[in-house]
Design a protein around this motif. Structure first.
Motif, PDB file in Angstrom:
ATOM      1  N   MET A   1       0.846  -1.171   0.000  1.00  0.00           N
ATOM      2  CA  MET A   1       0.000   0.000   0.000  1.00  0.00           C
ATOM      3  C   MET A   1       0.896   1.241   0.000  1.00  0.00           C
ATOM      4  SD  MET A   1      -2.599   1.421   2.994  1.00  0.00           S
ATOM      5  CE  MET A   1      -3.455  -0.101   3.129  1.00  0.00           C
ATOM      6  N   GLN A   2       0.617   2.154  -0.868  1.00  0.00           N
ATOM      7  CA  GLN A   2       1.356   3.408  -0.906  1.00  0.00           C
ATOM      8  C   GLN A   2       0.782   4.370   0.125  1.00  0.00           C
ATOM      9  OE1 GLN A   2       4.025   4.366  -2.752  1.00  0.00           O
ATOM     10  NE2 GLN A   2       4.162   2.267  -3.460  1.00  0.00           N
ATOM     11  N   ILE A   3       1.669   4.988   0.902  1.00  0.00           N
ATOM     12  CA  ILE A   3       1.239   6.003   1.864  1.00  0.00           C
ATOM     13  C   ILE A   3       2.074   7.257   1.665  1.00  0.00           C
ATOM     14  CG2 ILE A   3       0.296   4.397   3.571  1.00  0.00           C
ATOM     15  CD1 ILE A   3       2.897   4.681   5.147  1.00  0.00           C
ATOM     16  N   TYR A   4       1.498   8.386   2.059  1.00  0.00           N
ATOM     17  CA  TYR A   4       2.115   9.684   1.815  1.00  0.00           C
ATOM     18  C   TYR A   4       1.899  10.595   3.011  1.00  0.00           C
ATOM     19  CZ  TYR A   4       1.303   7.825  -2.863  1.00  0.00           C
ATOM     20  OH  TYR A   4       1.258   7.012  -3.952  1.00  0.00           O
ATOM     21  N   PHE A   5       2.753  11.623   3.118  1.00  0.00           N
ATOM     22  CA  PHE A   5       2.524  12.679   4.097  1.00  0.00           C
ATOM     23  C   PHE A   5       1.505  13.663   3.524  1.00  0.00           C
ATOM     24  CE2 PHE A   5       7.009  11.944   5.687  1.00  0.00           C
ATOM     25  CZ  PHE A   5       6.603  11.427   6.898  1.00  0.00           C
ATOM     26  N   SER A   6       0.630  14.127   4.374  1.00  0.00           N
ATOM     27  CA  SER A   6      -0.303  15.187   4.038  1.00  0.00           C
ATOM     28  C   SER A   6      -0.245  16.200   5.167  1.00  0.00           C
ATOM     29  CB  SER A   6      -1.720  14.614   3.900  1.00  0.00           C
ATOM     30  OG  SER A   6      -2.647  15.659   3.683  1.00  0.00           O
ATOM     31  N   PRO A   7       0.436  17.338   4.958  1.00  0.00           N
ATOM     32  CA  PRO A   7       0.588  18.311   6.048  1.00  0.00           C
ATOM     33  C   PRO A   7      -0.761  18.771   6.591  1.00  0.00           C
ATOM     34  CG  PRO A   7       2.016  18.861   4.208  1.00  0.00           C
ATOM     35  CD  PRO A   7       1.104  17.774   3.735  1.00  0.00           C
ATOM     36  N   GLU A   8      -0.877  18.744   7.893  1.00  0.00           N
ATOM     37  CA  GLU A   8      -2.082  19.191   8.581  1.00  0.00           C
ATOM     38  C   GLU A   8      -1.852  20.569   9.199  1.00  0.00           C
ATOM     39  OE1 GLU A   8      -6.002  18.930   9.987  1.00  0.00           O
ATOM     40  OE2 GLU A   8      -4.961  17.571   8.631  1.00  0.00           O
ATOM     41  N   LEU A   9      -0.693  20.732   9.843  1.00  0.00           N
ATOM     42  CA  LEU A   9      -0.374  21.977  10.522  1.00  0.00           C
ATOM     43  C   LEU A   9       1.138  22.132  10.572  1.00  0.00           C
ATOM     44  CD1 LEU A   9      -1.542  24.371  12.149  1.00  0.00           C
ATOM     45  CD2 LEU A   9      -1.404  22.937  14.172  1.00  0.00           C
ATOM     46  N   ILE A  10       1.634  23.270  10.114  1.00  0.00           N
ATOM     47  CA  ILE A  10       3.074  23.522  10.137  1.00  0.00           C
ATOM     48  C   ILE A  10       3.305  24.904  10.726  1.00  0.00           C
ATOM     49  CG2 ILE A  10       5.158  23.826   8.768  1.00  0.00           C
ATOM     50  CD1 ILE A  10       4.071  21.800   6.793  1.00  0.00           C
ATOM     51  N   LYS A  11       4.027  24.917  11.822  1.00  0.00           N
ATOM     52  CA  LYS A  11       4.417  26.142  12.516  1.00  0.00           C
ATOM     53  C   LYS A  11       5.919  26.057  12.770  1.00  0.00           C
ATOM     54  CE  LYS A  11       0.217  27.741  13.304  1.00  0.00           C
ATOM     55  NZ  LYS A  11      -0.275  29.024  12.901  1.00  0.00           N
ATOM     56  N   PRO A  12       6.586  27.170  13.086  1.00  0.00           N
ATOM     57  CA  PRO A  12       8.028  27.100  13.355  1.00  0.00           C
ATOM     58  C   PRO A  12       8.386  26.171  14.521  1.00  0.00           C
ATOM     59  CG  PRO A  12       7.377  29.374  13.029  1.00  0.00           C
ATOM     60  CD  PRO A  12       6.106  28.549  13.071  1.00  0.00           C
ATOM     61  N   GLN A  13       7.483  26.015  15.497  1.00  0.00           N
ATOM     62  CA  GLN A  13       7.772  25.199  16.675  1.00  0.00           C
ATOM     63  C   GLN A  13       7.344  23.741  16.530  1.00  0.00           C
ATOM     64  OE1 GLN A  13       5.644  27.813  16.708  1.00  0.00           O
ATOM     65  NE2 GLN A  13       6.792  29.456  17.681  1.00  0.00           N
ATOM     66  N   PHE A  14       6.467  23.428  15.577  1.00  0.00           N
ATOM     67  CA  PHE A  14       5.994  22.057  15.436  1.00  0.00           C
ATOM     68  C   PHE A  14       5.375  21.817  14.063  1.00  0.00           C
ATOM     69  CE2 PHE A  14       2.491  24.466  17.179  1.00  0.00           C
ATOM     70  CZ  PHE A  14       1.395  24.033  16.450  1.00  0.00           C
ATOM     71  N   GLN A  15       5.253  20.530  13.723  1.00  0.00           N
ATOM     72  CA  GLN A  15       4.579  20.095  12.502  1.00  0.00           C
ATOM     73  C   GLN A  15       3.684  18.922  12.848  1.00  0.00           C
ATOM     74  OE1 GLN A  15       7.480  18.960   9.581  1.00  0.00           O
ATOM     75  NE2 GLN A  15       8.297  21.017   9.375  1.00  0.00           N
ATOM     76  N   VAL A  16       2.533  18.862  12.230  1.00  0.00           N
ATOM     77  CA  VAL A  16       1.652  17.704  12.312  1.00  0.00           C
ATOM     78  C   VAL A  16       1.401  17.256  10.879  1.00  0.00           C
ATOM     79  CG1 VAL A  16      -0.589  16.795  13.017  1.00  0.00           C
ATOM     80  CG2 VAL A  16       0.555  18.526  14.427  1.00  0.00           C
ATOM     81  N   LEU A  17       1.815  16.035  10.585  1.00  0.00           N
ATOM     82  CA  LEU A  17       1.668  15.486   9.245  1.00  0.00           C
ATOM     83  C   LEU A  17       0.770  14.261   9.305  1.00  0.00           C
ATOM     84  CD1 LEU A  17       5.456  15.575   8.313  1.00  0.00           C
ATOM     85  CD2 LEU A  17       3.731  17.267   7.707  1.00  0.00           C
ATOM     86  N   ASN A  18      -0.341  14.295   8.572  1.00  0.00           N
ATOM     87  CA  ASN A  18      -1.166  13.105   8.447  1.00  0.00           C
ATOM     88  C   ASN A  18      -0.459  12.137   7.510  1.00  0.00           C
ATOM     89  OD1 ASN A  18      -3.369  13.810  10.061  1.00  0.00           O
ATOM     90  ND2 ASN A  18      -4.328  14.946   8.405  1.00  0.00           N
ATOM     91  N   ILE A  19      -0.674  10.870   7.725  1.00  0.00           N
ATOM     92  CA  ILE A  19      -0.192   9.854   6.801  1.00  0.00           C
ATOM     93  C   ILE A  19      -1.431   9.256   6.167  1.00  0.00           C
ATOM     94  CG2 ILE A  19       1.065   7.692   6.553  1.00  0.00           C
ATOM     95  CD1 ILE A  19       2.725   8.573   9.020  1.00  0.00           C
ATOM     96  N   VAL A  20      -1.509   9.374   4.844  1.00  0.00           N
ATOM     97  CA  VAL A  20      -2.702   8.935   4.117  1.00  0.00           C
ATOM     98  C   VAL A  20      -2.325   7.885   3.082  1.00  0.00           C
ATOM     99  CG1 VAL A  20      -3.898  11.135   4.469  1.00  0.00           C
ATOM    100  CG2 VAL A  20      -2.516  10.823   2.432  1.00  0.00           C
ATOM    101  N   ASP A  21      -3.317   7.060   2.727  1.00  0.00           N
ATOM    102  CA  ASP A  21      -3.089   6.066   1.682  1.00  0.00           C
ATOM    103  C   ASP A  21      -3.446   6.665   0.318  1.00  0.00           C
ATOM    104  OD1 ASP A  21      -5.874   5.973   1.481  1.00  0.00           O
ATOM    105  OD2 ASP A  21      -6.054   3.974   2.345  1.00  0.00           O
ATOM    106  N   GLN A  22      -3.387   5.849  -0.728  1.00  0.00           N
ATOM    107  CA  GLN A  22      -3.637   6.336  -2.076  1.00  0.00           C
ATOM    108  C   GLN A  22      -5.069   6.827  -2.281  1.00  0.00           C
ATOM    109  OE1 GLN A  22      -2.753   3.183  -1.348  1.00  0.00           O
ATOM    110  NE2 GLN A  22      -4.239   1.781  -2.246  1.00  0.00           N
ATOM    111  N   ASN A  23      -5.973   6.464  -1.378  1.00  0.00           N
ATOM    112  CA  ASN A  23      -7.363   6.926  -1.444  1.00  0.00           C
ATOM    113  C   ASN A  23      -7.606   8.129  -0.539  1.00  0.00           C
ATOM    114  OD1 ASN A  23      -8.058   4.770  -3.207  1.00  0.00           O
ATOM    115  ND2 ASN A  23      -8.170   3.411  -1.436  1.00  0.00           N
ATOM    116  N   GLU A  24      -6.523   8.702  -0.024  1.00  0.00           N
ATOM    117  CA  GLU A  24      -6.553   9.847   0.884  1.00  0.00           C
ATOM    118  C   GLU A  24      -7.244   9.540   2.211  1.00  0.00           C
ATOM    119  OE1 GLU A  24      -7.586  13.597  -0.899  1.00  0.00           O
ATOM    120  OE2 GLU A  24      -6.602  13.050  -2.770  1.00  0.00           O
ATOM    121  N   LYS A  25      -7.238   8.265   2.582  1.00  0.00           N
ATOM    122  CA  LYS A  25      -7.759   7.846   3.886  1.00  0.00           C
ATOM    123  C   LYS A  25      -6.619   7.947   4.899  1.00  0.00           C
ATOM    124  CE  LYS A  25      -9.300   3.898   6.505  1.00  0.00           C
ATOM    125  NZ  LYS A  25      -8.755   2.578   6.728  1.00  0.00           N
TER     126      LYS A  25
END
Length: 94
Positions: A1-25
């Motif tokens: 299964m292919q998975i990718y990072f999908s940025p949710e929130l990026i600030k200078p002090q922190f990052q939150v990256l969702n990991i989604v599959d090819q169906n964006e789940k």
């Protein structure tokens, strides 16, 4: 299964990256907290079937952080399906 990072929130002090599959789940997430001399990285996925892909996705990202911030100590914890996984992101010195 292919998975990718999908940025949710990026600030200078922190990052939150969702990991989604090819169906964006969403199948997991990774978060990075930046301190003056430390970086804390936590990644988690409930999908046991993405363990290898999760490792392949996260490892180069962390290696990039170590190159971009060589003066920082990197602390990390990753789990897939509730089990801790070890990701060796230290490059071998020649």
């Amino acid at each position: 299964m292919q998975i990718y990072f999908s940025p949710e929130l990026i600030k200078p002090q922190f990052q939150v990256l969702n990991i989604v599959d090819q169906n964006e789940k969403a199948v997991g997430y990774m978060t990075c907290l930046f301190d003056e001399q430390k970086v804390y990285v936590y990644g988690q996925s409930e999908e046991i079937g993405v363990k290898e892909d999760f490792t392949d996705l996260v490892k180069p990202y962390i290696q990039g952080l170590t190159k971009a911030m060589p003066q920082h100590e990197i602390y990390s914890y990753f789990s897939v399906g509730g089990q801790k996984i070890e990701i060796n992101f230290q490059e071998k010195k020649k």
